[in-house]
Design an enzyme around this catalytic site. Structure first.
Site, PDB file in Angstrom:
ATOM      1  N   ASP A 193       1.001  -1.181  -0.375  1.00 22.21           N
ATOM      2  CA  ASP A 193      -0.121   0.226  -0.127  1.00 22.21           C
ATOM      3  C   ASP A 193       0.891   1.342   0.261  1.00 22.21           C
ATOM      4  O   ASP A 193       0.982   1.438   0.913  1.00 22.21           O
ATOM      5  CB  ASP A 193      -1.135  -0.202   1.329  1.00 22.21           C
ATOM      6  N   HIS A 198       0.498   8.206   3.967  1.00 23.00           N
ATOM      7  CA  HIS A 198       1.047   7.660   4.677  1.00 23.00           C
ATOM      8  C   HIS A 198       2.506   7.443   4.500  1.00 23.00           C
ATOM      9  O   HIS A 198       2.877   7.362   6.060  1.00 23.00           O
ATOM     10  CB  HIS A 198       0.595   5.805   4.608  1.00 23.00           C
TER      11      HIS A 198
END
Length: 294
Positions: A193, A198
């Site tokens: 991911d 993030h």
């Protein structure tokens, strides 16, 4: 409109054949905090997550990352009938059911479809469902996940209905916490991911967050691992499934408090931020969280 429900709803997505190895399983377990407690490197139960010997087991939440584990680019949103961008999207909810214990290595094919579209007025909740089948034709797992898409909706469509979990009015059977490391999101992103939300401070700020946030799937895995260790004897094969709605964000460096109530066939779970030094103390991480026993 950016989302055309007549095209999107029920659309079959491309099937994908993928493989995984014990190294992938080990990295996933490390990404969700396995082996991080003092003494875990000597604890036989803890080493079932982190040592690639005959005792290695697979936490079933691995199912939600296995098909994309080797992706090294941000996720693409080229869904039929959907003209949306990554900055609009927040992970809304995640579910999985395992139909048998996941092997430590293997090859499978997953078939995905858009199963539901909920019109929330100023946002859309879009659900995808995937079924993974082994090379021999055995059904391995079923996953469901939703995206909360900001700035869409308003056509008067189905608003949807999701299970609401009421926690028991008694002392929890487990009450513990996990300290999210400062580099946790940077490690977990290696599990397929690469969403810059993030890792990239500028992207996170443009999306409305003061700093990069932890992956929802990472906090999901942390909670499942904690519940498995606390109430299921650390036995990953005792987990049949898990469903949860992401009700808040976690920032690297924060602490997740996990409280769980054993209700027989199900374990009901509360996950919140626990920090006496933060205004976010007590803020929810997961809501309507249920672990189903195998």
């Amino acid at each position: 409109m950016p989302i055309d429900p007549d095209i999107a709803l029920g659309a079959e997505l491309a099937t994908k054949t993928f493989s995984w190895t014990s190294s992938d399983v080990l990295l996933y377990h490390l990404g969700i905090g396995a082996g991080s407690r003092p003494g875990d490197n000597l604890d036989a139960k803890a080493l079932r997550y982190t040592n690639d010997d005959e005792n290695l087991q697979v936490l079933p939440s691995f199912a939600i990352v296995a098909p994309t584990f080797h992706d090294d680019e941000p996720p693409k949103l080229d869904l039929p009938g959907c003209d949306i961008n990554l900055a609009q999207v927040v992970h809304g909810a995640q579910e999985f059911i395992v139909h048998r214990p996941i092997p430590t290595s293997g090859t499978a094919t997953v078939s995905d479809r858009i199963s539901d579209i909920w019109d929330k007025g100023k946002a859309v909740v879009l659900w995808q469902e995937g079924v993974a089948v082994s090379e021999s034709g055995e059904k391995l797992w079923t996953t469901r996940s939703s995206m909360f898409i900001k700035g869409e909706g308003g056509w008067g469509g189905d608003r949807g209905n999701q299970r609401t979990v009421e926690l028991p009015d008694r002392k929890p059977d487990a009450d513990t916490s996990y300290d999210v490391t400062p580099q946790q999101a940077l490690l977990y992103r290696l599990c397929g991911d690469r969403n810059p939300l993030h890792s990239d401070p500028g992207f996170a700020q443009a999306a409305g967050f003061p700093a990069p946030i932890l992956h929802g799937r990472c906090s999901y895995g942390i909670v499942l691992r904690t519940v498995t260790d606390e109430l299921l004897g650390g036995d990953a094969a005792a987990v049949g499934g898990m469903e949860a709605r992401f009700s808040g964000v976690v920032y690297p460096g924060e602490t997740i408090r996990v409280q769980a109530w054993d209700e027989g066939a199900e374990i009901l779970v509360s996950a919140t931020i626990a920090s006496s030094r933060s205004e976010r103390d007590g803020a929810p991480v997961l809501a309507d969280c249920v672990v189903t026993k195998a």
